[in-house]
Design an enzyme around this catalytic site. Structure first.
Site, mmCIF file in Angstrom:
data_model
loop_
_atom_site.group_PDB
_atom_site.id
_atom_site.type_symbol
_atom_site.label_atom_id
_atom_site.label_comp_id
_atom_site.label_asym_id
_atom_site.label_seq_id
_atom_site.Cartn_x
_atom_site.Cartn_y
_atom_site.Cartn_z
ATOM 1 N N ARG A 12 0.830 -1.201 0.000
ATOM 2 C CA ARG A 12 0.000 0.000 0.000
ATOM 3 C C ARG A 12 0.868 1.256 0.000
ATOM 4 O O ARG A 12 2.024 1.238 0.428
ATOM 5 C CB ARG A 12 -0.941 0.041 1.213
ATOM 6 C CG ARG A 12 -0.254 0.189 2.568
ATOM 7 C CD ARG A 12 -0.224 1.616 3.084
ATOM 8 N NE ARG A 12 0.577 1.767 4.282
ATOM 9 C CZ ARG A 12 1.846 2.111 4.277
ATOM 10 N NH1 ARG A 12 2.487 2.318 3.139
ATOM 11 N NH2 ARG A 12 2.519 2.244 5.413
ATOM 12 N N HIS A 19 0.750 8.997 10.603
ATOM 13 C CA HIS A 19 0.882 9.098 12.065
ATOM 14 C C HIS A 19 -0.391 9.661 12.691
ATOM 15 O O HIS A 19 -0.337 10.444 13.630
ATOM 16 C CB HIS A 19 2.137 9.902 12.449
ATOM 17 C CG HIS A 19 3.380 9.121 12.158
ATOM 18 N ND1 HIS A 19 3.858 8.148 13.006
ATOM 19 C CD2 HIS A 19 4.202 9.128 11.076
ATOM 20 C CE1 HIS A 19 4.939 7.594 12.477
ATOM 21 N NE2 HIS A 19 5.163 8.166 11.309
ATOM 22 N N ASP A 161 -2.182 -0.163 7.786
ATOM 23 C CA ASP A 161 -1.598 -1.007 6.748
ATOM 24 C C ASP A 161 -2.424 -2.279 6.546
ATOM 25 O O ASP A 161 -2.798 -2.626 5.420
ATOM 26 C CB ASP A 161 -0.154 -1.384 7.107
ATOM 27 C CG ASP A 161 0.709 -0.155 7.333
ATOM 28 O OD1 ASP A 161 0.298 0.936 6.917
ATOM 29 O OD2 ASP A 161 1.784 -0.291 7.938
ATOM 30 N N TYR A 209 9.361 5.284 16.098
ATOM 31 C CA TYR A 209 7.911 5.133 15.947
ATOM 32 C C TYR A 209 7.261 4.987 17.330
ATOM 33 O O TYR A 209 6.288 5.673 17.654
ATOM 34 C CB TYR A 209 7.608 3.909 15.074
ATOM 35 C CG TYR A 209 6.148 3.740 14.721
ATOM 36 C CD1 TYR A 209 5.637 4.223 13.521
ATOM 37 C CD2 TYR A 209 5.262 3.116 15.609
ATOM 38 C CE1 TYR A 209 4.294 4.080 13.214
ATOM 39 C CE2 TYR A 209 3.924 2.976 15.309
ATOM 40 C CZ TYR A 209 3.446 3.448 14.103
ATOM 41 O OH TYR A 209 2.109 3.316 13.801
#
Ligand code: GLA
Length: 326
Positions: A12, A19, A161, A209
């Site tokens: 994708r 975020h 995702d 992250y």
């Protein structure tokens, strides 16, 4: 001969809304024309054996899985996470011997890991165990794959995702409200050309992250859910850092709405503008871009026909996504 099973899942690219998923915000990903495919057959033992055309080593996994995060080689952790997730849902996973191959560049930020998880899940949905039926629900399946990634890598990723890969259709972007997981398909007009360009491999992506996720939680403890907050609320946050992080998230949700409106109106210039704004918000306030990605965005905007560009996905390397006129 044993029946040969096959399952695929695409990569994708995220058009806008990065975020934002782990605070229940808006995202607009789109599946790409590259995919991961697994083929193989069930076996009589409780053992998974997968070789890969693209990654070293063999995934040789005895069931039940105890801890996906310690499995070697590393790519097999995603497989182990999904097998474990199915067993946690009460599915007795049979043995399997097969082969995996992908056309999604690995480590490019185009979700090769989520595609592997979803391809494994799609093989498992064919196992015939009645408990697997509830996993036919796209949201339940996406959560299972997201949790598999958490257990495999320790990275507290959001659901974008996995859910976009499971539900996406070519040529159509998927608007996901990550709070209630409602989905709306957004048709991309034929004169909007979306391309992704690989800039460089990712670095420190996992730790950085997790830090961003923690900073959003800290901001939410002070001002409540970021998905409901207004830009003015940012001012009451206790530190400059939290102000910048929250400003990105709140303004990014707004940019997703603007992008969707512009797309529906066929206004490519407005859509492009807001994509580029998203890049600079990620670069300056959220600090998930890199100098090379910033430079790539500047360079591509100077090319004829290009109306917008931004880093896409988790950042710290990977791809930029570019919008241009046909
Ligand atoms: C990674 C994560 C997603 C999302 C993006 C940033 O791709 O897996 O859940 O948070 O980063 O938008």
């Amino acid at each position: 001969m044993d029946e040969v099973l096959q399952a695929s899942a695409p990569g994708r690219v995220n058009l806008i809304g990065d975020h934002t998923d782990y605070t229940g915000g808006l995202v607009l990903p789109m599946v790409i024309d590259r995919m991961t495919t697994i083929s193989g057959s069930w076996t009589d033992d409780r053992h998974w054996q997968l070789t890969s055309a693209d990654e070293p080593g063999v995934a040789s996994l005895a069931l039940p899985i105890t801890d996906p995060s310690t499995v070697q080689p590393e790519w097999a952790r995603y497989v182990a996470g999904v097998l474990d997730g199915f067993e946690r849902h009460g599915v007795r996973v049979p043995g399997f011997a097969g082969f995996v191959e992908t056309s999604i560049p690995i480590g490019s930020g185009l979700s090769s890991s989520a595609a592997l998880e979803v391809a494994v899940a799609r093989i498992l949905l064919q196992c015939g165990d009645p408990s697997a039926r509830t996993l036919g629900d796209v949201r339940v399946l996406a959560r299972l794959c997201q949790e598999a990634e958490h257990r495999a890598t320790g990275v507290p990723c959001g659901i974008m995702d996995q859910l976009s890969i499971i539900t996406g259709r070519p040529g159509t972007a998927t608007l996901i409200d990550c709070h209630d997981l409602s989905i709306e398909e957004i048709v991309i007009p034929p004169d909007f050309v979306v391309t992704e360009r690989f800039i460089h491999g990712r670095t420190l992506a996992g730790t950085e992250y997790a830090e961003r996720v923690a900073q959003c939680r800290a901001a939410e403890e002070e001002i409540g859910p970021l998905r409901l907050a207004r830009l003015a609320d940012v001012e009451s946050l206790s530190t400059e850092l939290l102000k910048r992080r929250a400003r990105h998230v709140i303004s990014e949700n707004e940019r997703v709405r603007t992008f969707v409106d512009a797309t529906r109106a066929g206004d490519i210039a407005a859509a492009g503008r807001v994509m580029t704004e998203s890049h600079w918000s990620l670069a300056r306030d959220y600090e998930t871009s890199t100098a090379r990605m910033d430079e790539a965005v500047r360079d591509v905007l100077a090319e004829p026909g290009v109306v917008g560009a931004r880093m896409t996905g988790g950042g710290f390397g990977g791809c930029i996504v570019v919008l241009s006129r046909r």
